[in-house]
Design a protein around this motif. Structure first.
Motif, PDB file in Angstrom:
ATOM      1  N   VAL A 122       2.967  -0.019  -2.294  1.00 19.89           N
ATOM      2  CA  VAL A 122       2.322  -1.283  -2.509  1.00 19.89           C
ATOM      3  C   VAL A 122       1.670  -1.262  -0.877  1.00 19.89           C
ATOM      4  O   VAL A 122       2.922  -1.688  -0.113  1.00 19.89           O
ATOM      5  CB  VAL A 122       2.489  -2.679  -2.974  1.00 19.89           C
ATOM      6  N   SER A 123       0.561  -1.538  -0.876  1.00 19.43           N
ATOM      7  CA  SER A 123       0.745  -1.919   1.363  1.00 19.43           C
ATOM      8  C   SER A 123      -0.414  -2.795   1.491  1.00 19.43           C
ATOM      9  O   SER A 123      -1.435  -3.150   0.547  1.00 19.43           O
ATOM     10  CB  SER A 123      -0.737  -0.531   1.826  1.00 19.43           C
ATOM     11  N   ILE A 124      -0.345  -3.531   2.027  1.00 22.22           N
ATOM     12  CA  ILE A 124      -0.547  -5.024   2.609  1.00 22.22           C
ATOM     13  C   ILE A 124      -0.796  -5.212   4.249  1.00 22.22           C
ATOM     14  O   ILE A 124       0.266  -5.278   5.129  1.00 22.22           O
ATOM     15  CB  ILE A 124      -1.012  -5.702   1.844  1.00 22.22           C
ATOM     16  N   ALA A 125      -1.874  -4.646   4.235  1.00 20.73           N
ATOM     17  CA  ALA A 125      -1.619  -4.972   6.580  1.00 20.73           C
ATOM     18  C   ALA A 125      -3.216  -6.122   6.385  1.00 20.73           C
ATOM     19  O   ALA A 125      -4.633  -6.743   5.721  1.00 20.73           O
ATOM     20  CB  ALA A 125      -2.308  -4.336   7.125  1.00 20.73           C
ATOM     21  N   LEU A 126      -2.765  -7.167   7.511  1.00 22.58           N
ATOM     22  CA  LEU A 126      -4.054  -8.095   7.679  1.00 22.58           C
ATOM     23  C   LEU A 126      -4.482  -7.893   9.553  1.00 22.58           C
ATOM     24  O   LEU A 126      -3.245  -7.336  10.815  1.00 22.58           O
ATOM     25  CB  LEU A 126      -2.833  -9.912   8.503  1.00 22.58           C
ATOM     26  N   SER A 127      -5.804  -7.794   9.060  1.00 25.75           N
ATOM     27  CA  SER A 127      -5.892  -7.469  10.592  1.00 25.75           C
ATOM     28  C   SER A 127      -7.188  -8.597  10.760  1.00 25.75           C
ATOM     29  O   SER A 127      -7.871  -9.403  10.304  1.00 25.75           O
ATOM     30  CB  SER A 127      -7.551  -5.932  10.365  1.00 25.75           C
ATOM     31  N   HIS A 128      -6.853  -9.219  12.157  1.00 25.80           N
ATOM     32  CA  HIS A 128      -7.687  -9.943  12.729  1.00 25.80           C
ATOM     33  C   HIS A 128      -8.280  -9.142  14.572  1.00 25.80           C
ATOM     34  O   HIS A 128      -7.657  -8.494  15.471  1.00 25.80           O
ATOM     35  CB  HIS A 128      -6.924 -11.110  13.658  1.00 25.80           C
ATOM     36  N   ARG A 129      -9.801  -9.349  14.261  1.00 26.83           N
ATOM     37  CA  ARG A 129     -10.938  -9.088  15.100  1.00 26.83           C
ATOM     38  C   ARG A 129     -10.359  -7.688  15.636  1.00 26.83           C
ATOM     39  O   ARG A 129     -10.507  -7.233  16.710  1.00 26.83           O
ATOM     40  CB  ARG A 129     -10.632 -10.432  16.744  1.00 26.83           C
TER      41      ARG A 129
END
Length: 315
Positions: free
Chosen positions: A108-115
């Motif tokens: 399972v792959s989860i990333a959080l991108s901000h701007r």
């Protein structure tokens, strides 16, 4: 205090989501005979498990952060706030073909991108209960162990991961030339079949480098941060950091990365926005939305490593 107790709140939510998805995947792996499988395109499969895992991830993330955006493999941008500066990039089951066959190499792959910059990353291997995670500027970990890329410096000593093209229309001849070029220069090539996990293996030092073409943002977003936080480099085949939407990625320990980029640069294929939109539309996704997601890929030049006094590195 354990490492787990000091985690960023957003990373904790991502870990909760990844473990919930992993539980669904593990239960389904015990009864593969009754699994319903659909074909997105030849050799490209999606199962009810992909969809159930994605649903629980999205529900968990949006329950905590209802104003955030979502970019997910199976549902695209259907969920979440499409104008948010925060975008969760999700692959609920990377390595579906392995999963269907009972080969225990998927994640399972989860990333959080901000701007446009990935800030949080989780890759969870449910078969081994291995949790890879990173927060930008705070290092990368597997379970509670700090990760560092390998110290090998010679390509002839390097073990390199890759992924084969498998979709109809992929440029197989181009890949075979790349394969031959790299294979004759390194100690060995491996192809397990789950790119997000492959990238974590670079961060852990199991591989010295990794390269693949044809990948999507959800395949590489989390793993790319885990690699850079482990002291490695990641980019496209010409060594630039614009890789998330370019469908080509190379990653590795700094010395091997530089040598691999030299080998792969002749095979680069820069993708224009209209190509991305056309390809997304052919896959049944919103082409304009996928192009808009390119904002998650910073456009600056290749990573520069800056040493901090505590021995950490930023990129």
């Amino acid at each position: 205090m354990t490492q787990q107790a000091a985690l960023h709140p957003m990373l904790n939510v991502a870990i909760k989501a990844a473990r919930a998805a992993g539980a669904i995947i593990n239960r389904a792996s015990m009864d593969l005979d009754i699994l319903r499988i659909n074909t997105k395109s030849p050799n490209d499969f999606v199962t009810e498990v992909d969809q159930a895992a994605e649903q629980i991830i999205i529900e968990t993330l949006l329950q905590a952060y209802p104003d955030h955006g979502i970019l997910a493999e199976e549902s695209g941008r259907e969920h979440g706030n499409k104008t948010s500066e925060f975008v969760w990039i999700i692959d609920p089951l990377d390595g579906t073909t392995n999963f269907i066959h009972g080969l225990p190499m998927y994640c399972v792959s989860i990333a959080l991108s901000h701007r446009g910059v990935v800030q949080q990353a989780v890759v969870y291997d449910p078969t081994r209960n291995d949790l890879f995670y990173a927060t930008k500027g705070r290092g990368a970990f597997m379970n509670d162990r700090r990760l560092r890329v390998s110290k090998r410096t010679r390509m002839s000593d390097a073990l390199i991961g890759t992924g084969f093209p498998f979709r109809r229309g992929d440029n197989f001849k181009r890949y075979l030339k790349m394969f031959e070029t790299v294979m004759t220069e390194c100690a060995g090539l491996r192809r397990p079949g789950a790119a997000a996990l492959d990238l974590c293996y670079v961060a852990a030092g199991y591989y010295d480098a990794f390269f693949e073409t044809g990948l999507h943002p959800w395949d590489v977003a989390a793993g790319s941060l885990i690699i850079t936080e482990a002291g490695g480099l990641v980019g496209n085949f010409t060594g630039e950091s614009d890789f998330l939407m370019q469908r080509e990625v190379v990653a590795g320990s700094p010395k091997i990365y530089g040598q691999l980029v030299q080998l792969l640069a002749p095979y680069t294929r820069v993708i224009k926005d209209e190509d991305v939109a056309a390809e997304a539309s052919a896959e049944g996704k919103d082409g304009a939305a996928v192009v808009a997601a390119a904002a998650t890929a910073p456009k600056k030049r290749a990573a520069v490593r800056i040493k901090k006094s505590d021995g950490d590195e930023t990129h």
